[in-house]
Design a protein around this motif. Structure first.
Motif, short mmCIF file in Angstrom:
data_model
loop_
_atom_site.label_atom_id
_atom_site.label_comp_id
_atom_site.label_asym_id
_atom_site.label_seq_id
_atom_site.Cartn_x
_atom_site.Cartn_y
_atom_site.Cartn_z
N ALA A 135 120.87 32.40 -29.55
CA ALA A 135 121.88 31.01 -29.68
C ALA A 135 121.89 29.62 -29.29
CB ALA A 135 122.31 30.78 -30.68
N ARG B 27 120.67 38.17 -30.97
CA ARG B 27 120.75 37.73 -31.97
C ARG B 27 121.59 36.11 -31.14
NH1 ARG B 27 123.28 36.47 -37.37
NH2 ARG B 27 125.24 36.98 -37.01
N ALA B 28 123.26 36.19 -30.71
CA ALA B 28 123.97 34.91 -30.21
C ALA B 28 123.68 35.08 -29.21
CB ALA B 28 124.93 36.04 -29.90
N LEU C 149 122.58 42.05 -32.97
CA LEU C 149 123.70 40.83 -33.47
C LEU C 149 123.59 39.81 -32.39
CD1 LEU C 149 126.23 41.37 -36.53
CD2 LEU C 149 123.95 40.45 -36.34
N GLY D 46 118.41 33.78 -34.51
CA GLY D 46 118.78 32.40 -33.41
C GLY D 46 119.45 31.41 -32.87
#
Lengths: 275, 152, 241
Positions: C156, C152-153, C149, C101
């Motif tokens: 980002a 990971r977001a 996930l 990310g």
């Protein structure tokens, strides 16, 4: 052992081992990405296209067939690896279509415009590799070294991006990574490796070099980095073992290498159950 | 992780440079073809595995200068051919590759007077030939010959 | 009580969305303020995923404009997409996935620096998955994979999170835990935009609702609950149809 040492005195044996190791290394590294993106049959598809390219080069009487084969294969790789986005022709159907068409037209061309007296020998040797790996000229070895070094350098530098694009292409794109560009890079590198690998195992067995080391590594390791390294090691070791086996005996080179790879895969499957 | 990456990269570079050096050395020196046990044969193909024989013959046929005047012993299949220009009957020893789809051969000229077909084996039968290697150029085509050949 | 003027992060004006063969949504307008918790609901095929892709910049709108605030650069939206079949079986460690990310932060530099690794560690800690960091992704449960996930977001982007049906396929207890996690993230200042099939939960969690379909509704959840459309859809659910 002594015999092997004697054989190593021959330059063409040393060339074969160097080129074999480099090709196996590049194929197995790339194999991890291709297998995970569900493009396992790309090796087959592209090697048939390269076969078609060789036929065209022969018909056009081009002295160095790489001039035709490399561009044709690269263009096909780019088209094939991007049809994932094409809704009309799905990835696997596209590979199958181009693969058989290239093989058929290649053989047709070779028959219509024969360039050598031993047509079936040439075809057989292109399809199965025959002893091509043991009959390399120093120039071909250098070409292979340069291309392999370029592939390795790009893989190491773009490793993180290749991982991101393999795991989740849309996410990578949403974050600003130009996924298209890296897909293109992967396509071009694949094409180059296939063209080189045809010398080692021939057209029909190219897929094996790409998929077996990756699949074996995935049985045993759990992080992408370890899978990649294991795939490279297993690929190189099985290629070396297969080559040496073929050199010491009367076995055909391509099949010997693939047989060793299948054996290694079997061992990894067994180890997976017991670890 | 960064360290492992650097080590891997260094290893790869070292391998490439070493191999590069090894290749360079080979092209500078005269190719050393392993000498045999002093039995008078410089290149004994009967002692090699199938793939090696094919590769060695390929090397002899594509880079014949290295083998000029060397005594070569090879075992293969007997074949004959009629020269289109002179009408002369030529004798050859043919080697096939592991898949038996490709073959290459070297012509031999017997030392003593031999009559065809009585003194020769049948076409396609095994024959061992020992002779002195030489070659001629016919335009771009290289013709390799084993002169003064003794057959078994 | 002092009310601080909240910053408008996204201003969607009269947008039409769809593909070349036609628009799925037309004349859509809404705003997203910092700290909002917006749920996008609607029937299947109403265009929720298309809207999400357009907000992320993966697709261009057919008409209208989407204005982003200066603070929200193009790649400052973290996305939790729906999982693909390929990913469920992927041989990668949790840490590798969360680190990916941070890719947009490395610029031209090919490797991850210390800052990016620390960022990933913080994201994992926030989502309570640090103990899983060396585990293989394919061995995790559905709920754990979603947290990975989500981490990971977060790597980002830390201002806005776009979640595409995060609890699909998860059992009720795990769903509740994930909703709680998302609620905590919102309380810590992150703006949440979530696509959901589950209108009842959406109304419970969100501050604003955007309902798209035959009729478009945008407003606070109180307004939605009191609107005719809201009553219709919630009423349907309550009566167990």
């Amino acid at each position: 052992m002594e015999r092997l040492f004697t054989y190593l005195q021959y330059p063409f044996v040393r060339y074969a081992l160097i080129v074999g190791v480099l090709i196996a290394l590049c194929s197995s590294l790339l194999g991890v990405t291709l297998v995970l993106k569900r493009f396992s049959f790309i090796g087959d598809g592209l090697s048939h296209v390269a076969f078609g390219g060789i036929a065209i080069a022969g018909v056009l009487n081009v002295s160095n067939d790489m001039l035709v084969v490399l561009p044709v294969t690269v263009i096909s790789a780019v088209l094939l690896l991007r049809t994932g986005q094409n809704k009309k022709i799905r990835g696997d159907a596209a590979i199958a279509m181009i693969s058989v068409a290239a093989l058929a037209f290649g053989y047709l061309l070779m028959n219509m415009f024969p360039t050598s007296s031993n047509l079936s020998g040439d075809v057989c040797s292109t399809l199965f590799g025959s002893t091509s790996i043991l009959t390399l000229s120093i120039r071909e070895v250098w070409l292979c070294i340069v291309l392999a070094a370029a592939v390795l350098a790009m893989y190491v530098l773009y490793y993180n991006r290749i991982f991101a694009v393999t795991f989740d292409e849309s996410f990578a794109q949403a974050c600003g990574t130009k996924a298209d560009r890296y897909n293109l890079l992967i396509a071009v590198i694949t094409a180059v490796i296939i063209v080189l690998a045809m010398n080692l195992v021939g057209s029909l067995l190219c897929s094996a070099l790409i998929i077996f080391p990756a699949l074996s590594a995935m049985r045993l390791y759990h992080s992408f980095r370890n899978v990649t390294i294991a795939s490279a090691v297993l690929g190189v070791v099985s290629a070396l073992a297969g080559l040496i086996l073929a050199i010491l005996t009367d076995l055909p080179v391509g099949s010997a290498i693939v047989a060793v790879q299948v054996l290694v895969f079997g061992i990894c499957c067994i180890l997976e159950k017991h670890i | 992780m960064k360290r492992i990456r650097m080590i891997l990269f260094a290893l790869i570079c070292t391998c490439l440079i070493t191999m590069n050096g090894a290749c360079r050395k080979t092209t500078v020196q005269n190719v050393s073809i392993p000498e045999n046990n002093g039995s008078g044969v410089d290149v004994d193909l009967t002692d090699l595995s199938g793939n090696m024989v094919y590769a060695q013959v390929y090397d002899m046929v594509t880079s014949p200068e290295k083998y000029r005047r060397k005594t070569v012993k090879m075992r293969g299949l007997f074949a004959t051919r009629t020269d289109e220009k002179t009408g002369e009957l030529q004798y050859g020893c043919v080697i096939q590759d592991a898949l038996a789809c490709c073959a290459q051969g070297i012509q031999f000229i017997p030392a003593e007077e031999m009559r065809y077909p009585d003194d020769f084996p049948a076409m396609g039968d095994e024959i061992t030939v020992t002779g002195e290697f030489d070659f001629t150029m016919d335009g771009n085509v290289i013709n390799c010959i084993l002169k003064g050949a003794e057959t078994e | 009580m002092t009310k601080t003027k909240k910053e408008t992060l996204l201003d969607v004006k009269d947008v039409s969305l769809g593909y070349e063969d036609g628009a799925i949504i037309e004349h859509l307008s809404f705003t997203v303020q910092a700290g909002d918790y917006l749920c996008i609901v609607g029937e299947n095929g109403s265009g929720k995923t298309t809207l999400m892709k357009t907000l992320l910049g993966l697709q261009e709108p057919l008409a209208g404009t989407i204005e982003r605030s200066a603070a929200l650069k193009d790649n400052a939206i973290g996305w939790l997409p729906q999982q693909t079949v390929v990913q469920r079986d992927f041989p990668a460690s949790v840490r590798e996935i969360v680190l990916s990310g941070c890719l947009n932060r490395t610029g031209r530099y090919p490797f991850y620096r210390k800052e990016e690794k620390e960022r990933a560690d913080r994201a994992m800690a926030r989502l309570g998955i640090t103990h899983l960091k060396d585990r293989c992704y394919r061995e995790l449960s559905g709920g754990q994979q979603q947290r990975v996930l989500l981490a990971r977001a977060l790597c980002a982007a830390e201002q806005v999170l776009l979640l595409d049906e995060p609890v699909t396929g998860l059992d009720p207890k795990v769903s509740m835990e994930l909703y709680e996690m998302i609620r905590q993230l919102n309380r810590s200042g992150i703006t949440i935009i979530m696509i959901s099939h589950d209108i009842a939960s959406a109304v419970q969690e969100a501050t604003h609702i955007l309902h798209i379909g035959q009729n478009i509704f945008f407003g606070t959840k109180e307004a939605y609950t009191n609107s005719r459309m809201g009553k219709y859809f919630l009423g349907t659910e309550e009566s167990g149809e």
